[in-house]
Design a protein around this motif. Structure first.
Motif, mmCIF file in Angstrom:
data_model
loop_
_atom_site.group_PDB
_atom_site.id
_atom_site.type_symbol
_atom_site.label_atom_id
_atom_site.label_comp_id
_atom_site.label_asym_id
_atom_site.label_seq_id
_atom_site.Cartn_x
_atom_site.Cartn_y
_atom_site.Cartn_z
ATOM 1 N N UNK A 287 50.198 48.683 38.786
ATOM 2 C CA UNK A 287 50.050 49.344 37.490
ATOM 3 C C UNK A 287 49.252 50.631 37.633
ATOM 4 N N UNK A 288 48.204 50.601 38.454
ATOM 5 C CA UNK A 288 47.410 51.805 38.670
ATOM 6 C C UNK A 288 48.198 52.923 39.312
ATOM 7 N N UNK B 185 44.667 48.104 30.814
ATOM 8 C CA UNK B 185 44.232 47.264 31.925
ATOM 9 C C UNK B 185 43.796 48.107 33.122
ATOM 10 N N UNK B 186 44.551 49.148 33.408
ATOM 11 C CA UNK B 186 44.203 50.020 34.541
ATOM 12 C C UNK B 186 42.856 50.680 34.312
ATOM 13 N N UNK C 90 37.112 49.861 37.957
ATOM 14 C CA UNK C 90 36.050 50.846 38.221
ATOM 15 C C UNK C 90 36.569 52.028 39.034
ATOM 16 N N UNK C 91 36.072 53.212 38.734
ATOM 17 C CA UNK C 91 36.513 54.415 39.438
ATOM 18 C C UNK C 91 36.205 54.359 40.934
ATOM 19 N N UNK D 195 41.466 50.984 44.903
ATOM 20 C CA UNK D 195 42.035 52.019 44.043
ATOM 21 C C UNK D 195 41.979 53.370 44.739
ATOM 22 N N UNK D 196 40.850 53.644 45.392
ATOM 23 C CA UNK D 196 40.713 54.912 46.118
ATOM 24 C C UNK D 196 41.702 54.989 47.273
#
Length: 324
Positions: free
Chosen positions: A20-21, A82-83, A87-88, A93-94
């Motif tokens: 999703x992200x 949700x995305x 956390x950044x 995610x990174x």
């Protein structure tokens, strides 16, 4: 409540949340997701099916490629919500963002290499199966301009749309990201005597112009090269003055895979409904659609930033070389 609970159940897996992200910023093929996630194709496909069944994603096929993107409406809104809970500084995610950037850079390099190779004969390639002059005639008829108006041509290439519409306006600006294309366009503008037209190298997905200043924006045979064509439409809309018009010329849906494999096409044309959804999402009124049939048909969409008009669809049959 049921939709929210179903979305939560579907996203309750690290890989599915990562998917999703990744799709928050655009559409990706299954193979691209496999490359980014580092998982097998069957596993990724199973995760995608769960997200599609929950209404969070949409799946669509173009030729031999299958794309996924966030759903429109409530499903897509839930997915984004949700995305945004991730956390950044999340390391996965990174990592995914970096791999996505690498894939996008590879695509951009392939397109740049293609444009560099074919810049001298670009107009001939763009003609495809519909006569170039027939397209030009329809463009002039659909988008009458005056000397008091300003025109913006996104992805100007060799300057063909400046040649068609430039003589009718007071000022025109053509933007393109390719040095080679702009070199050809500059030569063409000199040859055509269009001293009211300027050229600038720029990314059409991040326009270096004052928003709200152009009476007309043209996007001619550009969208099918883009990962996120709706982003280009959004930038075009922001460049329009109140009451301004957006003209899009692109391919109708087709199945000529060679254009993707050899000519850097990202999309195999666009259906009217898809373009209409993008335009409406930007607050535009779609006024006219014209279809120019052929083995590789061309569609022209005309929309206005404000105002209400009756949208009409016209199909024009013609042979190559016919005049309208």
């Amino acid at each position: 409540m049921n939709g929210v609970l179903e979305a939560l159940r579907a996203a309750a897996d690290p890989t599915r949340l990562r998917i999703l992200g990744l799709l928050e910023s655009g559409e990706l093929t299954v193979s691209e997701l496999v490359s980014i996630l580092g998982q097998s194709q069957p596993r990724v496909s199973r995760h995608l099916k769960i997200l599609v069944d929950a209404g969070l994603l949409e799946r669509f096929r173009e030729g031999s490629w299958v794309f996924h993107r966030l759903s429109l409406g409530a499903g897509g809104a839930r997915a984004r919500a949700l995305v945004h809970l991730i956390p950044d500084d999340d390391p996965l995610r990174a990592q995914d963002s970096q791999r996505l950037k690498e894939i996008e850079a590879q695509r951009a390099q392939m397109a740049e290499d293609y444009f560099r190779k074919y810049a001298p004969e670009w107009d001939r390639l763009r003609q495809l199966d519909v006569d170039e002059e027939a397209v030009a005639t329809v463009v002039r008829d659909m988008l009458p301009l005056t000397r008091s108006q300003k025109l913006l041509d996104l992805g100007t290439g060799t300057g063909r749309m400046l040649q068609v519409l430039g003589p009718d306006v007071g000022e025109a600006l053509g933007l393109d990201n390719s040095h080679e294309m702009l070199a050809v366009a500059r030569s063409n503008l000199t040859r055509w005597g269009l001293d009211n037209c300027q050229l600038r190298q720029a990314d059409i997905l991040a326009l270096p112009v004052v928003y709200g200043t152009f009476d007309a924006v043209v996007v001619h045979q550009v969208l099918h090269f883009l990962d996120r064509p709706w982003t280009a439409i959004g930038e075009a809309v922001r460049a329009l003055a109140p009451g301004g018009r957006l003209l899009i010329v692109d391919l109708a849906p087709h199945d000529v895979e060679e254009l993707r494999e050899k000519h850097a096409h990202r999309r195999l044309g666009f259906a009217d409904e898809e373009v209409q959804d993008w335009l409406q999402a930007q607050g535009l009124t779609l006024e006219t659609i014209k279809h120019l049939p052929g083995k590789l048909g061309v569609t022209i969409w005309l929309a206005r930033r404000i105002g209400v008009a009756n949208m009409r669809t016209e199909t024009q049959s013609m042979n190559q070389g016919a005049s309208l």
